[in-house]
Enzyme design. Sequence first.
Site, mmCIF file in Angstrom:
data_model
loop_
_atom_site.group_PDB
_atom_site.id
_atom_site.type_symbol
_atom_site.label_atom_id
_atom_site.label_comp_id
_atom_site.label_asym_id
_atom_site.label_seq_id
_atom_site.Cartn_x
_atom_site.Cartn_y
_atom_site.Cartn_z
ATOM 1 N N GLN A 34 66.566 76.345 34.437
ATOM 2 C CA GLN A 34 67.483 77.036 35.340
ATOM 3 C C GLN A 34 66.994 76.782 36.760
ATOM 4 O OE1 GLN A 34 67.415 80.723 32.673
ATOM 5 N NE2 GLN A 34 69.322 81.053 33.816
ATOM 6 N N SER A 35 67.924 76.724 37.712
ATOM 7 C CA SER A 35 67.609 76.159 39.024
ATOM 8 C C SER A 35 66.680 77.027 39.859
ATOM 9 C CB SER A 35 68.900 75.899 39.810
ATOM 10 O OG SER A 35 69.691 74.942 39.137
ATOM 11 N N THR A 36 66.805 78.352 39.785
ATOM 12 C CA THR A 36 66.005 79.239 40.627
ATOM 13 C C THR A 36 65.429 80.367 39.794
ATOM 14 O OG1 THR A 36 67.901 80.628 41.222
ATOM 15 C CG2 THR A 36 67.450 78.721 42.642
ATOM 16 N N GLN A 53 67.943 83.110 39.117
ATOM 17 C CA GLN A 53 68.810 82.850 37.970
ATOM 18 C C GLN A 53 68.100 83.197 36.664
ATOM 19 O OE1 GLN A 53 70.347 78.882 38.003
ATOM 20 N NE2 GLN A 53 71.371 79.098 39.989
ATOM 21 N N GLY A 110 63.308 77.746 36.671
ATOM 22 C CA GLY A 110 63.195 78.046 38.099
ATOM 23 C C GLY A 110 63.046 76.826 38.972
#
Length: 702
Positions: free
Chosen positions: A20-22, A25, A61
């Site tokens: 997941q990107s961050t 999230q 992340g």
Amino acid sequence: MNDKVRATHLERRAVVYLRQSTLSQVHEHRESTARQYALRQRALELGWPPERIEIIDEDMGQSGTSADWRAGFQRMAEEVAHGRVGAIFSLEVSRLARSSADWHRLLDLCGLADVVLVDEQAVYTPRDYNDRLLLGLKGTMSEAELYWMRLRLQGGKLSKARRGALHITPPVGYEWEETTSRFRFDPDEGVQRAVRLVFERFRLEGSAYAVLRYFMKNGLKLPVREPGTHQLHPEPPRYTLLLSMLHNPTYAGAYVFGRNERHMALVDGQLRRQRRTRLPREAWKVCLKNHHPAYISWEEYEANQKRLATNHPSYQQPDQRGAVREGSALLQGLVLCGRCGHRMQTAYRESGHPYYECRRITDKGMCWTVSAAGIDEAVARLFLETVQPPEIELGLAITREVERQAQEVGRQWKLRLERAHYEAQLAERRYKAVDPDNRVVARTLEREWNEKLGELEVLEREHQQVLRREKVELTSQDRARLLELAKDLSYVWHARSTTNAERKNLLRILVREVALSPVEVPERGIHIQVLWQTGACSDLTIARRPSYTRATSPETIKLIGTLVEQKRTDREIAAELNRRGLLSGVKRAWDKQAVRWVRRRYGIHRQPVGRRRGRPRQPERRADGLYSTHGVAALLDVTETMVRTWVEKGWLRCVEGGGPGTPRWYKLDRSTLKRLRAAKAQGNGSSGRGAAQISVEEGGAL
């Protein structure tokens, strides 16, 4: 079991890749995380035993725009390349990569190693052309989707910024008011006065370093915003902080968005984000003037930018005079060459005497050099004779200005002491409010109270030291002394307490430029033209000291050559010449610098020392006509050190190479050879201050 999953795939491991990107999230979109972990069940259903299923979740992340910072993706790709993986499970293609380069590299590896890709809907075989075409389209759409999302987000930010409503971290001295979407002054009086003092001192001093020296001299501090909490706390001023404040248009009441730009570039073969670059004013995306209360006017901001730009001297641009320095050359930054119009540079020799040099290269070498002492004395005398200020008005104005500056310093200290008293009293109230029986908390609050009392004591001691060292408060005797000094500018000019920088600032108030031209007939002299700020021009001519001649005897030159062949050092040669009673061309005893200058002047070179093993020497000239460093040295009969000095001075340009461990190659056309031969004939090329001193001793000062 799916027909695309064969026994050869089941013999190897199945990798479930999660991303997941961050971190936000990961924390907020927990359903997406659960769906990704559920892919392990899909691997079981397709026939993989539990012990052959590996979950890679260390990239949670992390953005998928590049694989450089994703350790899990890199480990997975390495396992695929070694043939240890039979299948890769991912919620969707975009989880694996948002970059087409990383995605297609992974597809190539999977095709070669016969690895299938599995998501929630289907199983794909990169070896199958139809599947590879579909995967390629999905990867392209995934990358394009990221671009579209970024475009929409940036468009929204820009639209809000054009209204001046986009929240921007306020600089020191401002707060962001959410209700009006505007900046407002920081309610802390100490913060406001500190910011105003920065711009006031720059208005008087003219350079950021001078402002820094003023703050350090008076023991003042600047409020600084902590990166994480954005809380303000006082710190000793830094040059970079002062420079950013002076360059920030927010203090002029302007709301600016898009002043800086970031670029991605290759560094050591990998993509790295470079530092932000400042854009010119015409390239700013948003600039709304009169948007909020200002510390300075927009006109003063523009004048400050122009002044900061001129503080960087450039002999090729006469308008850039440079900020005043502490050196003894009075006309530093003001002198123009009367021959060619270039700005003359200031140089200090080993003796400490300043010289003005026009470093433009002509057919005969460097343009010319002249000693600064006589010129400075003549211009200072003309300045003092010209300036006749009204005594009473000037004295009163100086007294008021000194009192105002002293009061401003006193107010800064008063505000700092008030804050320290408040923090100590707050710590005391917190300690007294706690239950005495709660010793765990009471001990901590008592320690904090003692720390605040200690900080207050240190601050009061520093204040007393500043009061003893600096005149923060003026007495009646001080005022009378100021009035008396205002009547005699010459006394103030020659006073020991007046620094060189202060003299230069006084001179620049009235003098714009000074042009120097050598005069040969009817007698050798220097023609000085002083251009005043009013546009008037004053002319005067002073005598020039007679130059020395290079009178080193041929016998001495021959003896130096013989001693060099005997592999004597320059120091040993100087000792031998002095033992024989021989003098240099300026009738002085020899030293190693004088010997080195004569060797370079008359082409007496030592035998080169053998090169280290393992590093073959480059040829003097390549087939395409480019010369190496020792090739240029051999062609012009100079040392390689002189060639490198020519490169540093800009007389010789490297057209290829020059990086760490990379040889340099030069193109020698007709004009370059003419310029370098002229520099060699003038003895230009020796580096260091010692070599510059020898050139004066042997060739004489103009």
